[in-house]
Structures are given as structure tokens and as C-alpha cells.
Design an enzyme around this catalytic site. Structure first.
Site, PDB file in Angstrom:
ATOM      1  N   GLY A 137     -44.770 -64.542 -22.477  1.00  0.00           N
ATOM      2  CA  GLY A 137     -45.365 -63.357 -21.853  1.00  0.00           C
ATOM      3  C   GLY A 137     -46.368 -64.214 -21.126  1.00  0.00           C
ATOM      4  O   GLY A 137     -47.008 -65.257 -21.272  1.00  0.00           O
ATOM      5  N   LYS A 138     -46.977 -63.407 -20.163  1.00  0.00           N
ATOM      6  CA  LYS A 138     -48.182 -64.139 -19.341  1.00  0.00           C
ATOM      7  C   LYS A 138     -48.695 -62.745 -18.338  1.00  0.00           C
ATOM      8  O   LYS A 138     -48.060 -62.051 -17.899  1.00  0.00           O
ATOM      9  CB  LYS A 138     -47.642 -65.231 -18.402  1.00  0.00           C
ATOM     10  N   GLY A 139     -50.026 -63.063 -18.110  1.00  0.00           N
ATOM     11  CA  GLY A 139     -50.620 -61.969 -17.233  1.00  0.00           C
ATOM     12  C   GLY A 139     -51.541 -62.689 -16.389  1.00  0.00           C
ATOM     13  O   GLY A 139     -52.145 -63.586 -16.373  1.00  0.00           O
TER      14      GLY A 139
END
Ligand code: NAD
Length: 414
Positions: free
Chosen positions: A103-105
Site C-alpha cells: 500500500g502507499k499514501g
């Protein structure tokens, strides 16, 4: 830049799928992020007006475990870049053998122009907006570019308030006071060091007396300069955003660090001479470490890189057109999804401690981190040997195989 980074991930993914011969339908699934949430984040600024920022959280794949990946605050971040970084996390956690997905934000903002109060309000509102995607069993963020343990503490506090109970396992890279892990801060540098040492061993090179050049003297490049020097290497040049310094006898990392604390840059350091970054890459050395930006090792740098081994501490530091040049020149590249996996490995340890409600001591973390990185390196090296390809292609192939095995084992829902 960001669309390119998504294209670059796809290019390497496609190559890995062909190399490992995974089911084409699984390959097709991996070419899309599982979910991408875009949010607008209204924030009351200190002068009273409301600014609206845009943020994202992406889960690329969660078949091997909860999504894992950092949150970055940067003026140029966008959906493609966040998706590319999320896909890299799927592959990185697989290479490192951790029970996580990718994931990444990101939030498009310039934190250097914002007050602490503005940053806290931004973080809390962003957390609220992406909260349906978060939780210890769903998605576990960590610090990334321009975010730190303070931001993680605000995030954990906000999520805990929303859910009505403490959630220490919901973020990693937290302050020690609220369940952070000893050894987390320097873990990425330790992982780079473990990989560099293992590569030197395989290539019958010795660290003592060898030369290194490093781009970036921040949270990764700084500690790494100390570790390499302690292993007897000469760190002959260091570059940062301001410029670069060179000393063929080796820079003193401790004096350099004092200088950077005082002045904000390596520029003007008395223990070395000024050099351009381009000339730094050309210096004869045994090890080069990009520990700053994506895309730093492009075609031009690859053509005149003076090092024998390139350890990618940064995420995505080598462009896809530079890869074949490095290969042809016989430069051994330890790819980012392996070389900088020490950080996410320490995050896994922090998450596990949070889940267990039992804190490990610093020695336990250090011993397990080294063992985990050693084993990841050995597996990638063996794969490269077996396939007769570069470490990068082998690492990607190994990662795709592991993700594909998990997809096959679970089957396709419904
Ligand atoms: P940081 O912000 O602490 O340090 C970045 C360094 O790069 C600084 O010294 C800065 O001056 C330098 N830099 C910036 N622009 C530059 C330029 N144009 N030319 C030369 N130097 C420049 O960041 P960090 O946490 O050390 O991360 C460095 C890289 O490692 C990033 O790519 C990051 O994604 C990657 N990474 C970091 C971690 C971690 O644990 N911090 C984990 C995995 C990967």
C-alpha cells in the site's frame, strides 16, 4: 515523472511475469491496484482561511496480508506515483518474506511551508478521510518522504479515537512512548549494509579499505555513512540537495554530520573539497549508494558510473533505460525492493510487537533484522544464479512468484 514511475513498475512486473512463467491471469490482476481512494482534505490554515488538499491511499495487493506502506507529503505526489509505490511495496514485502501486501499514501502539499498546527490538522483530517481503509488487519501505514514519527502518532491517535479503542498495531514508525520499536530508526541503513556486505562476500571483495559514494545524507544516507566507515570503508564522497563533497582519504561521518546539523547541507564541509554530483558518480569506487531521489541513476549516469556495486537505498533510483547499461557494464545492482527492505522489516517487527502486546529488546530486533535481510539477499542471489539474470530481475521474479502462489492458494473470489 509519476506516470513514468507507474509505467516503470509495469515494465518490470511484465518482465518478472515472463521470467517466472506465472499464470497470465494472475499477471493481469497484478497490473491493477486493488483499490485507490482519492480524498479532498479541507484544512483551516493559521491565517483563518480554508485550504483544500488532495490525498490518496492505494492498496495494490493484499493477498499476502494487510497493505503496508508509507505516507508521503509532497507537492508533486499524485495517484500514479502513489500506485507505483504501492505496487513496489507488494513486491518488497514479498521479497522480504513478510506477511504483508502493498500500500502507499500521499497528500499533495508542501509541508516545508506549513506550521505544526496546520500539519497536525491536515494529518488528522486525511486519516479520517482514509480511515475506512485503515486498521491493524487491513492497512498499516508508516513514515515516508516528509512524514515522521510525530505524524504517525497523530494518525494512530486519530484512528484510535474513531474506533473508540487504542490501536498500536495500526501504524509503524511510532514514537517509543506509544509502542514504537527500538531499532526502527536506523533499520533501512542496516538493511542496505547487510546487502552490500553479502554482495561483497559473493564477489570476493572486502569492505575494509574499499571506497563508497553516497547520494543523500538523510535518515538513510547519514546512518549508512557511519556503518560503512565502521566496516573499514572510505566514504569518499557524499552529495545532498545542496551539492557534494569529496575526500579520497575518506570523509569523517561524525564531523560531516555535525556540519550538516549546523548548516543544513554537506556543502562547505572543511573535511573535503567541493565536487559536482555528476563527477561524484564517475569516481572510481567499489560501492555507490543512491539514498535520495527516484530517477537519480539515469542513462547518462549509468554510462559513467565508477562503482562496481550499486546498492539502491532510495525507492526507484534507477531508470528503466539505465538498467541494461549497468548490466552490460557488469555493475552489480542490489535492487531497491531488496536493498531498502530493512525499514519495512523493522516495521513488521513493530507491528508484531503491537499485536503481541510484548516489547522486544534492541538486541532481539537487531539480530532478527540481520537474519531476515541476510536470508532475503541469499534467496535473491540464488534466484539470479538459477535464472542467469540480474539481481533486479531475479528479485522481481521471486516476488511475483510468491504473490502468485498466494493468489493460487486462496483462489479467486467469488
Ligand atoms: P531524507 O529526507 O531523510 O533525506 C534525503 C536526502 O536526500 C537529504 O540529504 C537530501 O538533501 C538529499 N537530496 C534531496 N534532493 C537531492 C538532490 N536533488 N540531489 C542530491 N541529494 C538530494 O530521506 P530518507 O528517509 O533518507 O530517504 C531517502 C530515500 O530512501 C528515499 O528515496 C526514500 O523513499 C528511500 N527509503 C527510505 C526509507 C527510510 O526508512 N527512511 C525506507 C525505504 C526507502
Amino acid at each position: 515523472m509519476s506516470t513514468d514511475s507507474w509505467e516503470a513498475v509495469l515494465q518490470r512486473l511484465d518482465d518478472a511475469a515472463t521470467l517466472s512463467g506465472v499464470d497470465p491471469e494472475i499477471h493481469r490482476m497484478l497490473r491493477f491496484p486493488r483499490r485507490l481512494l482519492e480524498v479532498s482534505i479541507p484544512v483551516r490554515m493559521d491565517d483563518g482561511h480554508v485550504e483544500v488538499f488532495t490525498g490518496w491511499r492505494v492498496h495494490h495487493n493484499t493477498v499476502r496480508g494487510p497493505a503496508k506502506g508509507g505516507i508521503r507529503f509532497h507537492p508533486e505526489v499524485d495517484a500514479s506515483e502513489v500506485s507505483a509505490l504501492a505496487a513496489s511495496m507488494t513486491l518488497k514485502t514479498a521479497v522480504a518474506g513478510l506477511p504483508f501486501g502493498g500500500g502507499k499514501g500521499g497528500v499533495r502539499c508542501d509541508p516545508t511551508t506549513m506550521s505544526d498546527g496546520e500539519l497536525e490538522r491536515l494529518t488528522r483530517r486525511y486519516t479520517w478521510e482514509i480511515s475506512p481503509l485503515l486498521g491493524p488487519d487491513i492497512d498499516v501505514p508508516a513514515p515516508d518522504v516528509n512524514t515522521d514519527e510525530r505524524v504517525m502518532a497523530w494518525l494512530m491517535d486519530t484512528l484510535s479515537m474513531i474506533r473508540g479503542h487504542d490501536l498500536p498495531g495500526s501504524v509503524t514508525g511510532k514514537p517509543l512512548a506509544i509502542g514504537g520499536s527500538p531499532g526502527h530508526a536506523g533499520a533501512t541503513a542496516v538493511g542496505v549494509m547487510v546487502c552490500a556486505r553479502a554482495a561483497f562476500d559473493q564477489l570476493d571483495m572486502t569492505m575494509a579499505g574499499s571506497r563508497a559514494v553516497i547520494q543523500g545524507f538523510g535518515k538513510v544516507g547519514g546512518p549508512l555513512a557511519f556503518l560503512l566507515t565502521s566496516a573499514g570503508m572510505r566514504v569518499v564522497a557524499v552529495a545532498d540537495a545542496g551539492g557534494a563533497v569529496h575526500n579520497p582519504g575518506g570523509l569523517d561521518p561524525s564531523a560531516l554530520s555535525d556540519h550538516v546539523v549546523k548548516t543544513g547541507s554537506v556543502v562547505g564541509f572543511e573535511g573535503g573539497d567541493a565536487i559536482t554530483e555528476s563527477d561524484m558518480w564517475s569516481l572510481d569506487s567499489e560501492l555507490a549508494v543512491p539514498a535520495a531521489l527516484a530517477g537519480a541513476i539515469d542513462k547518462r549516469v549509468a554510462e559513467h558510473l565508477g562503482a562496481k556495486v550499486l546498492a539502491e537505498a532510495a525507492n526507484g533510483p534507477t531508470t528503466t533505460d539505465a538498467d541494461p547499461i549497468l548490466d552490460e557494464r557488469g555493475i552489480v545492482v542490489i535492487p531497491d525492493i531488496l536493498a531498502n527492505a530493512g525499514g519495512v522489516t523493522a516495521s513488521y517487527f513493530e507491528w508484531a510487537q503491537g499485536r503481541q502486546g510484548f516489547a522486544w529488546d534492541e538486541d532481539t530486533v537487531a539480530v532478527r533484522l540481520r537474519a531476515s535481510m541476510d536470508s532475503a539477499f541469499a534467496n535473491v542471489w540464488a534466484k539470479a544464479d538459477a535464472l542467469g539474470v540480474s539481481l533486479r530481475r531475479a528479485a522481481f521474479a521471486l516476488a511475483v512468484e510468491r504473490v502468485a502462489d498466494a493468489i493460487e492458494a486462496r483462489g479467486l473470489f467469488p
